[in-house]
Design a protein around this motif. Structure first.
Motif, PDB file in Angstrom:
ATOM      1  N   GLY A   1       0.729  -1.141   0.100  1.00  0.00           N
ATOM      2  CA  GLY A   1       0.181  -0.064   0.094  1.00  0.00           C
ATOM      3  C   GLY A   1       0.874   1.123   0.073  1.00  0.00           C
TER       4      GLY A   1
ATOM      5  N   VAL B   1      -2.292  -6.158  -4.961  1.00  0.00           N
ATOM      6  CA  VAL B   1      -1.527  -5.367  -3.950  1.00  0.00           C
ATOM      7  C   VAL B   1      -2.258  -5.807  -2.709  1.00  0.00           C
TER       8      VAL B   1
ATOM      9  N   ALA C   1      -4.382  -0.157   0.041  1.00  0.00           N
ATOM     10  CA  ALA C   1      -3.971  -0.896  -1.058  1.00  0.00           C
ATOM     11  C   ALA C   1      -5.171  -0.535  -2.089  1.00  0.00           C
ATOM     12  N   GLU C   2      -6.004  -0.216  -1.839  1.00  0.00           N
ATOM     13  CA  GLU C   2      -6.885   0.200  -3.009  1.00  0.00           C
ATOM     14  C   GLU C   2      -6.487   1.405  -3.640  1.00  0.00           C
TER      15      GLU C   2
ATOM     16  N   ALA D   1      -3.573   0.253  -5.873  1.00  0.00           N
ATOM     17  CA  ALA D   1      -4.203  -0.559  -7.084  1.00  0.00           C
ATOM     18  C   ALA D   1      -4.543   0.363  -8.292  1.00  0.00           C
TER      19      ALA D   1
ATOM     20  N   ALA E   1      -6.645  -4.783  -5.414  1.00  0.00           N
ATOM     21  CA  ALA E   1      -6.500  -4.782  -3.944  1.00  0.00           C
ATOM     22  C   ALA E   1      -7.144  -5.812  -3.183  1.00  0.00           C
TER      23      ALA E   1
ATOM     24  N   ARG F   1      -7.431  -6.705   1.142  1.00  0.00           N
ATOM     25  CA  ARG F   1      -6.867  -6.704   2.649  1.00  0.00           C
ATOM     26  C   ARG F   1      -6.059  -8.110   3.267  1.00  0.00           C
TER      27      ARG F   1
END
Length: 247
Positions: free
Chosen positions: A15, A35, A43-44, A47, A59, A61
């Motif tokens: 991230g 990711v 992460a999002e 990505a 992404a 988690r």
């Protein structure tokens, strides 16, 4: 042909920082990325930034200390891209303190993320790669695991452990076509290191023969080498990327 054209890659702790830099280098070489980060928002965002450059990135988690989540992460790469070709075990934390002041919880947290997390990644990536007939794992250690640094008895021990794990796994998995290598970065310019007091930063910099810190992408380029066919006859190797520090 790009070095990772069409290959499915998981990068943990991607991230931000070194993990995101590795993702950017891999994306430029055609990788299809997962990711992974414990911070889903980060992460999002990572990505999306990769997708904005034309890369394929998703992404996920993942808390690398939780077995079910790591197993699901390996499965996500196969579900989304049909394979798992490369894993970069990058997720990490620090809980620096002197030996006298460090708590057992601080010690265990660092061990869990770096050692348990790396081991779980290896375990579940290798299970997928075994079915495919090969793959590559890149573990991110640290020069702290070679020399030991004051205030980092937990981190130095964990990063040294990553080296031992890399070599043991490399021997165990070589006959399956799975290569396992490690990188030991030195002083890298990240948000964490840039937050150091100026005098501490200058003291660390003075120990680097090349006279500068690494940019995160420079770690990414070495990870690319180890992930790609450029290093096809290398396994169990530990590459120091330090500018000559702690030779």
């Amino acid at each position: 042909m790009k070095l990772l054209e069409g290959q499915s890659v998981i990068i943990t702790g991607a991230g931000q920082g070194i993990g995101l830099a590795i993702a950017r280098v891999f994306a430029a070489q055609g990788a299809r990325l997962i990711v992974a980060d414990i911070d889903l928002d980060a992460a999002e965002a990572a990505a999306k930034s990769l997708c904005d450059t034309g890369a394929q990135a998703s992404a996920v988690r993942c808390d690398v200390t939780v077995e079910d989540q790591v197993e699901a992460l390996a499965g996500a790469a196969v579900e989304r891209y049909g394979a798992l070709d490369v894993l970069v075990n990058n997720a990490g934390i620090t809980r620096d303190a002197t030996l006298r002041r460090m708590t057992v919880q601080q010690f265990r947290e660092v061990m869990d993320v770096h050692l348990v997390g790396t081991w779980l990644g290896l375990k579940y990536a290798a299970a997928r790669m075994r079915e495919q007939g090969g793959g590559a794992v890149v573990n991110i250690s640290s020069i702290s695991g070679k020399v030991g640094l004051p205030g980092q008895t937990n981190y130095s021990a964990a990063k040294a452990g990553v080296v031992g794990m890399t070599k043991a796994a490399a021997k165990e998995l070589a006959h399956l076509g799975i290569r396992v290598n490690a990188i030991q970065p030195g002083l890298v310019r990240t948000a964490m290191t840039e937050a150091l007091r100026p005098d501490i930063w200058e003291e660390k910099l003075a120990g680097v023969p090349m006279g500068r810190a690494a940019e995160p992408e420079e770690i990414g380029k070495v990870a690319l080498f180890l992930a790609s066919e450029l290093s096809s006859y290398m396994t169990g190797a530990v590459l120091e990327v330090t500018g000559g520090r702690h030779m």
